[in-house]
Structure formats: structure tokens, C-alpha cells
Design a protein around this motif. Sequence first.
Motif, PDB file in Angstrom:
ATOM      1  N   LEU A   1     -76.459 -32.285  -1.982  1.00  0.00           N
ATOM      2  CA  LEU A   1     -75.239 -31.637  -2.439  1.00  0.00           C
ATOM      3  C   LEU A   1     -74.562 -32.468  -3.528  1.00  0.00           C
ATOM      4  CD1 LEU A   1     -73.533 -30.586   0.933  1.00  0.00           C
ATOM      5  CD2 LEU A   1     -75.000 -29.191  -0.542  1.00  0.00           C
ATOM      6  N   LYS A   2     -73.779 -31.809  -4.347  1.00  0.00           N
ATOM      7  CA  LYS A   2     -72.821 -32.469  -5.226  1.00  0.00           C
ATOM      8  C   LYS A   2     -71.430 -32.071  -4.760  1.00  0.00           C
ATOM      9  CE  LYS A   2     -75.832 -32.709  -9.312  1.00  0.00           C
ATOM     10  NZ  LYS A   2     -77.055 -32.082  -8.760  1.00  0.00           N
ATOM     11  N   VAL A   3     -70.459 -32.987  -4.904  1.00  0.00           N
ATOM     12  CA  VAL A   3     -69.107 -32.745  -4.403  1.00  0.00           C
ATOM     13  C   VAL A   3     -68.107 -33.084  -5.500  1.00  0.00           C
ATOM     14  CG1 VAL A   3     -67.400 -33.274  -2.618  1.00  0.00           C
ATOM     15  CG2 VAL A   3     -69.847 -33.294  -2.056  1.00  0.00           C
ATOM     16  N   VAL A   4     -67.261 -32.108  -5.841  1.00  0.00           N
ATOM     17  CA  VAL A   4     -66.337 -32.228  -6.975  1.00  0.00           C
ATOM     18  C   VAL A   4     -64.911 -31.974  -6.498  1.00  0.00           C
ATOM     19  CG1 VAL A   4     -65.722 -31.277  -9.237  1.00  0.00           C
ATOM     20  CG2 VAL A   4     -68.130 -31.463  -8.570  1.00  0.00           C
ATOM     21  N   VAL A   5     -63.948 -32.779  -7.009  1.00  0.00           N
ATOM     22  CA  VAL A   5     -62.530 -32.581  -6.713  1.00  0.00           C
ATOM     23  C   VAL A   5     -61.736 -32.770  -8.005  1.00  0.00           C
ATOM     24  CG1 VAL A   5     -60.591 -33.174  -5.215  1.00  0.00           C
ATOM     25  CG2 VAL A   5     -62.935 -33.607  -4.426  1.00  0.00           C
ATOM     26  N   PRO A   6     -61.347 -31.702  -8.692  1.00  0.00           N
ATOM     27  CA  PRO A   6     -60.573 -31.858  -9.931  1.00  0.00           C
ATOM     28  C   PRO A   6     -59.108 -32.169  -9.641  1.00  0.00           C
ATOM     29  CG  PRO A   6     -60.856 -29.543  -9.437  1.00  0.00           C
ATOM     30  CD  PRO A   6     -61.640 -30.299  -8.393  1.00  0.00           C
ATOM     31  N   SER A   7     -58.427 -32.759 -10.614  1.00  0.00           N
ATOM     32  CA  SER A   7     -57.013 -33.101 -10.443  1.00  0.00           C
ATOM     33  C   SER A   7     -56.113 -32.459 -11.484  1.00  0.00           C
ATOM     34  CB  SER A   7     -56.830 -34.628 -10.503  1.00  0.00           C
ATOM     35  OG  SER A   7     -57.050 -35.102 -11.825  1.00  0.00           O
ATOM     36  N   ASN A   8     -56.664 -31.711 -12.435  1.00  0.00           N
ATOM     37  CA  ASN A   8     -55.843 -31.117 -13.482  1.00  0.00           C
ATOM     38  C   ASN A   8     -56.565 -29.898 -14.048  1.00  0.00           C
ATOM     39  OD1 ASN A   8     -57.352 -32.000 -16.136  1.00  0.00           O
ATOM     40  ND2 ASN A   8     -57.258 -33.833 -14.841  1.00  0.00           N
ATOM     41  N   PRO A   9     -55.854 -29.030 -14.758  1.00  0.00           N
ATOM     42  CA  PRO A   9     -56.478 -27.785 -15.225  1.00  0.00           C
ATOM     43  C   PRO A   9     -57.676 -27.981 -16.143  1.00  0.00           C
ATOM     44  CG  PRO A   9     -54.098 -27.568 -15.286  1.00  0.00           C
ATOM     45  CD  PRO A   9     -54.390 -29.007 -14.966  1.00  0.00           C
ATOM     46  N   ARG A  10     -57.594 -28.919 -17.069  1.00  0.00           N
ATOM     47  CA  ARG A  10     -58.704 -29.120 -17.994  1.00  0.00           C
ATOM     48  C   ARG A  10     -59.965 -29.519 -17.243  1.00  0.00           C
ATOM     49  NH1 ARG A  10     -58.498 -32.083 -23.857  1.00  0.00           N
ATOM     50  NH2 ARG A  10     -60.628 -31.571 -24.494  1.00  0.00           N
ATOM     51  N   ASP A  11     -59.826 -30.452 -16.314  1.00  0.00           N
ATOM     52  CA  ASP A  11     -60.981 -30.864 -15.529  1.00  0.00           C
ATOM     53  C   ASP A  11     -61.456 -29.737 -14.621  1.00  0.00           C
ATOM     54  OD1 ASP A  11     -60.989 -33.330 -16.702  1.00  0.00           O
ATOM     55  OD2 ASP A  11     -60.228 -34.416 -14.951  1.00  0.00           O
ATOM     56  N   ALA A  12     -60.518 -28.967 -14.064  1.00  0.00           N
ATOM     57  CA  ALA A  12     -60.917 -27.876 -13.179  1.00  0.00           C
ATOM     58  C   ALA A  12     -61.809 -26.888 -13.911  1.00  0.00           C
ATOM     59  CB  ALA A  12     -59.680 -27.172 -12.627  1.00  0.00           C
ATOM     60  N   LYS A  13     -61.426 -26.525 -15.111  1.00  0.00           N
ATOM     61  CA  LYS A  13     -62.242 -25.599 -15.878  1.00  0.00           C
ATOM     62  C   LYS A  13     -63.584 -26.224 -16.272  1.00  0.00           C
ATOM     63  CE  LYS A  13     -62.492 -22.874 -20.126  1.00  0.00           C
ATOM     64  NZ  LYS A  13     -61.832 -22.491 -21.396  1.00  0.00           N
ATOM     65  N   GLY A  14     -63.535 -27.418 -16.841  1.00  0.00           N
ATOM     66  CA  GLY A  14     -64.755 -28.054 -17.329  1.00  0.00           C
ATOM     67  C   GLY A  14     -65.726 -28.418 -16.228  1.00  0.00           C
TER      68      GLY A  14
ATOM     69  N   VAL B   1     -55.685 -46.849 -12.544  1.00  0.00           N
ATOM     70  CA  VAL B   1     -55.943 -45.715 -11.663  1.00  0.00           C
ATOM     71  C   VAL B   1     -57.174 -44.975 -12.166  1.00  0.00           C
ATOM     72  CG1 VAL B   1     -55.051 -43.553 -10.723  1.00  0.00           C
ATOM     73  CG2 VAL B   1     -53.495 -45.503 -11.081  1.00  0.00           C
ATOM     74  N   ILE B   2     -58.149 -44.827 -11.278  1.00  0.00           N
ATOM     75  CA  ILE B   2     -59.386 -44.105 -11.599  1.00  0.00           C
ATOM     76  C   ILE B   2     -59.411 -42.800 -10.828  1.00  0.00           C
ATOM     77  CG2 ILE B   2     -61.905 -44.135 -11.475  1.00  0.00           C
ATOM     78  CD1 ILE B   2     -61.846 -47.118 -11.837  1.00  0.00           C
ATOM     79  N   ASP B   3     -59.480 -41.702 -11.544  1.00  0.00           N
ATOM     80  CA  ASP B   3     -59.671 -40.377 -10.963  1.00  0.00           C
ATOM     81  C   ASP B   3     -61.175 -40.160 -10.851  1.00  0.00           C
ATOM     82  OD1 ASP B   3     -59.859 -37.724 -10.333  1.00  0.00           O
ATOM     83  OD2 ASP B   3     -58.743 -36.979 -12.061  1.00  0.00           O
ATOM     84  N   LEU B   4     -61.683 -40.159  -9.632  1.00  0.00           N
ATOM     85  CA  LEU B   4     -63.130 -40.090  -9.438  1.00  0.00           C
ATOM     86  C   LEU B   4     -63.710 -38.775  -9.931  1.00  0.00           C
ATOM     87  CD1 LEU B   4     -63.449 -41.673  -5.889  1.00  0.00           C
ATOM     88  CD2 LEU B   4     -63.710 -42.788  -8.109  1.00  0.00           C
ATOM     89  N   ARG B   5     -62.986 -37.675  -9.799  1.00  0.00           N
ATOM     90  CA  ARG B   5     -63.388 -36.335 -10.224  1.00  0.00           C
ATOM     91  C   ARG B   5     -64.610 -35.817  -9.478  1.00  0.00           C
ATOM     92  NH1 ARG B   5     -62.647 -35.973 -16.770  1.00  0.00           N
ATOM     93  NH2 ARG B   5     -64.452 -37.359 -16.800  1.00  0.00           N
ATOM     94  N   THR B   6     -65.713 -36.549  -9.495  1.00  0.00           N
ATOM     95  CA  THR B   6     -66.912 -36.183  -8.743  1.00  0.00           C
ATOM     96  C   THR B   6     -67.178 -37.267  -7.697  1.00  0.00           C
ATOM     97  OG1 THR B   6     -67.848 -35.127 -10.714  1.00  0.00           O
ATOM     98  CG2 THR B   6     -69.343 -35.591  -8.915  1.00  0.00           C
ATOM     99  N   LEU B   7     -67.238 -36.851  -6.433  1.00  0.00           N
ATOM    100  CA  LEU B   7     -67.531 -37.806  -5.365  1.00  0.00           C
ATOM    101  C   LEU B   7     -69.028 -38.016  -5.209  1.00  0.00           C
ATOM    102  CD1 LEU B   7     -64.928 -36.662  -2.665  1.00  0.00           C
ATOM    103  CD2 LEU B   7     -64.594 -38.019  -4.751  1.00  0.00           C
ATOM    104  N   LEU B   8     -69.801 -36.982  -5.423  1.00  0.00           N
ATOM    105  CA  LEU B   8     -71.259 -37.061  -5.495  1.00  0.00           C
ATOM    106  C   LEU B   8     -71.733 -36.219  -6.662  1.00  0.00           C
ATOM    107  CD1 LEU B   8     -72.698 -36.700  -1.867  1.00  0.00           C
ATOM    108  CD2 LEU B   8     -72.722 -38.726  -3.311  1.00  0.00           C
ATOM    109  N   PRO B   9     -72.430 -36.776  -7.630  1.00  0.00           N
ATOM    110  CA  PRO B   9     -72.756 -38.194  -7.799  1.00  0.00           C
ATOM    111  C   PRO B   9     -71.526 -38.993  -8.214  1.00  0.00           C
ATOM    112  CG  PRO B   9     -73.462 -36.954  -9.707  1.00  0.00           C
ATOM    113  CD  PRO B   9     -72.983 -35.939  -8.718  1.00  0.00           C
ATOM    114  N   LEU B  10     -71.424 -40.205  -7.721  1.00  0.00           N
ATOM    115  CA  LEU B  10     -70.272 -41.063  -7.954  1.00  0.00           C
ATOM    116  C   LEU B  10     -70.485 -41.944  -9.182  1.00  0.00           C
ATOM    117  CD1 LEU B  10     -67.542 -42.017  -6.642  1.00  0.00           C
ATOM    118  CD2 LEU B  10     -68.902 -43.824  -5.548  1.00  0.00           C
ATOM    119  N   ASP B  11     -69.437 -42.100  -9.963  1.00  0.00           N
ATOM    120  CA  ASP B  11     -69.504 -42.938 -11.165  1.00  0.00           C
ATOM    121  C   ASP B  11     -69.260 -44.401 -10.781  1.00  0.00           C
ATOM    122  OD1 ASP B  11     -69.418 -44.093 -13.649  1.00  0.00           O
ATOM    123  OD2 ASP B  11     -67.792 -42.853 -14.431  1.00  0.00           O
TER     124      ASP B  11
END
Length: 337
Positions: free
Chosen positions: A143-156, A246-256
Motif C-alpha cells: 500500500l501507499k499512504v498519503v495525508v495532505p495538509s493543504n489544497p495544493r497538495d491535496a489536488k496534486g 517543521v517537515i510535512d511528511l505528506r506521504t507516510l508510505l513511501p516515506l521521504d
Amino acid sequence: MASMTMIEAIREAHDVAMAADDRVVVFGEDVGFFGGVFRCTAGLQQKYGKSRCFDTPINESGIVGTAIGMAAYGLKPVIEIQFADYVYPAYDQIVSEAARLRHRSNADFTCPLVIRMPTGGGIFGGQTHSQSPEALFTHVSGLKVVVPSNPRDAKGLLLAAIEDPDPVIFLEPKRLYNGPFDGYHDRPVTSWKKHPMGEVPEGHEIVPLGKASITREGADVTVLAYGTMVYVAEAAAEATGVDAEVIDLRTLLPLDLDTITASVEKTGRCVIVHEATRTSGFGAELMSLVQENCFYHLEAPMIRVTGWDTPYPHAQEWEYFPGPDRVGEALKKVMEG
């Protein structure tokens, strides 16, 4: 550029993907005629028809199982689980079928499936509308796991997830749906300091999966967060005066991991923040990875700031959330180490 809330950005991502590829289909409980309980799919059925955006029975296992079959057949289903709390009846389908399809078929089949779910608290929804189950999915290979924090990231990120050949769990923080969040209050503010409204590109622009974002640069301590907690961490840093990165991970898997280790090697300290419960939360995995990769650079013990180890408390929702005061205490404590 267009001014959008996160709801509007998610809706726009659906629209862009459906216009570009007729294999993209959208379905779930109330997503068609009504446009979703949070209106993230409003207007899609009217524009693309009932064969590409449609409602389903209240049957999460059936929704996910149907989507897996469609994905194996060659379609690109984007399904909505109305609240993340409702996904548990479908967990076996996700873990035993979607996550394993590529490997058990020796890549004869893939599962280009996106499972969207509103996650976290902020609407006083109690125990069955407010959970943060990301750790249940980050444990699952495939699986890949994503958590956006803002509209631009949510769309992209959603566009990138739709184009990915493997299943993606897409968790949308409810507190960020309708506007900016200042880290202290559950209400919109006039602008986001780091992610202002009005900066969502029109058309097709992806945000790559697996790449974190440094939302606040600093030299004293690294704060790892995602979703709503990004703004809580930024507010805590500003309130305490600690020079936190502050680092916004954005994607938990795969992790940066590269961005994380570079920051911790620079600062020598690390605080991890998430809304989910503490025990076996994703913060424990982050702490292990930092320990394994940055041990000789650490100048103080790492600290986690999380939700409580308890069923989600309806009446004490705001005490349950990690807030700027609790994060600020952690920042000051780690600086004393």
C-alpha cells in the motif's frame, strides 16, 4: 492559479483525472447524486454520468471488493469511504487482496485503486467519525499512504495517486476541509502563512508521492508532522520562539527518509506529532527510523506528542488533540536535553 478550499481542490482533482482518462470511475456512499457528505464529488455525476460517478449501498467491504475487481480489469476506481472509521469491514479486502494483487500474480495484474477517507477529529463526531487509522495501513506492504495538509497538495497528491499503478490510501484531515487552520482554533483564518489560499494551479499538476515538504526552516529541532498537525507544530514553534524546522511528511508510505535524516542531522533534535493514539502509532515508526539513521547526531532524546491511548473522547475532543501548548512543552523540553 485558482482560490480553493481543500474540498474544492479534491473535487478539481477528480474532474481533471476523469476528463483526461475515461477509465477513472468514482463511487461510494452518497458520492453521486448528493456529491458526498463533505461535497468532495459534487457535480461529477451530472458532468460524467451515472456510469462513471455513482452511489453504492452501505457496504464498505462490497465497495472495496468491487473496486479491486474493476482495477484488475483495467479501470482506475477512486472510491470514497464516508469516514475513515467505516473502513474496518473492508480491511480484509484491502490487506488480503488490493495490497497483494501485484505480487501474488507476479505482476500479471496490478491494482490502480485510490481509497479516499476523511480522517481525524474536529467535527465533534465522537468515536465513530473521528479516528485516525493511518498506522493500520502503513504496516501493510503493497500500500501507499498519503495525508495532505493543504489544497495544493491535496489536488496534486490525489492526481498522483490516481495515476499510480498500485493501491493508495488517501486520508483527508476533516479540520482542513473548509479553509485555513491557524493551529489553535477550529475555524478559518484569513490566510495560511505557509500555504495561502489562491495558490492551487489549474489543470494537471501532480505532487510526487514519497516527497516531504519543509514548511518552516529551522536549526534547533526537527518536527515531523502531517495533516492538521503541521499547523499545530508551526504555531508551537512561533509561540515558543524555538527555531524549529517543521517537515510535512505528506506521504507516510513511501516515506521521504532522506529529507528527515538531513534535517535531524542538522538540528540534532526531533519531536514527532500526530493526532492518532500514542501506542503503536506511526510516530513510533518515525522514532525508530530516526534512531537507526541519526543516532550519532542526536543531542537529546526524541519526544512524541500524540492523542491519548483511549477510545476517542467526544466531550473532550480538544483536550485529546495535541495542541500548540503540548507541542510547545515538548519543544522546550527537547531543547533542554
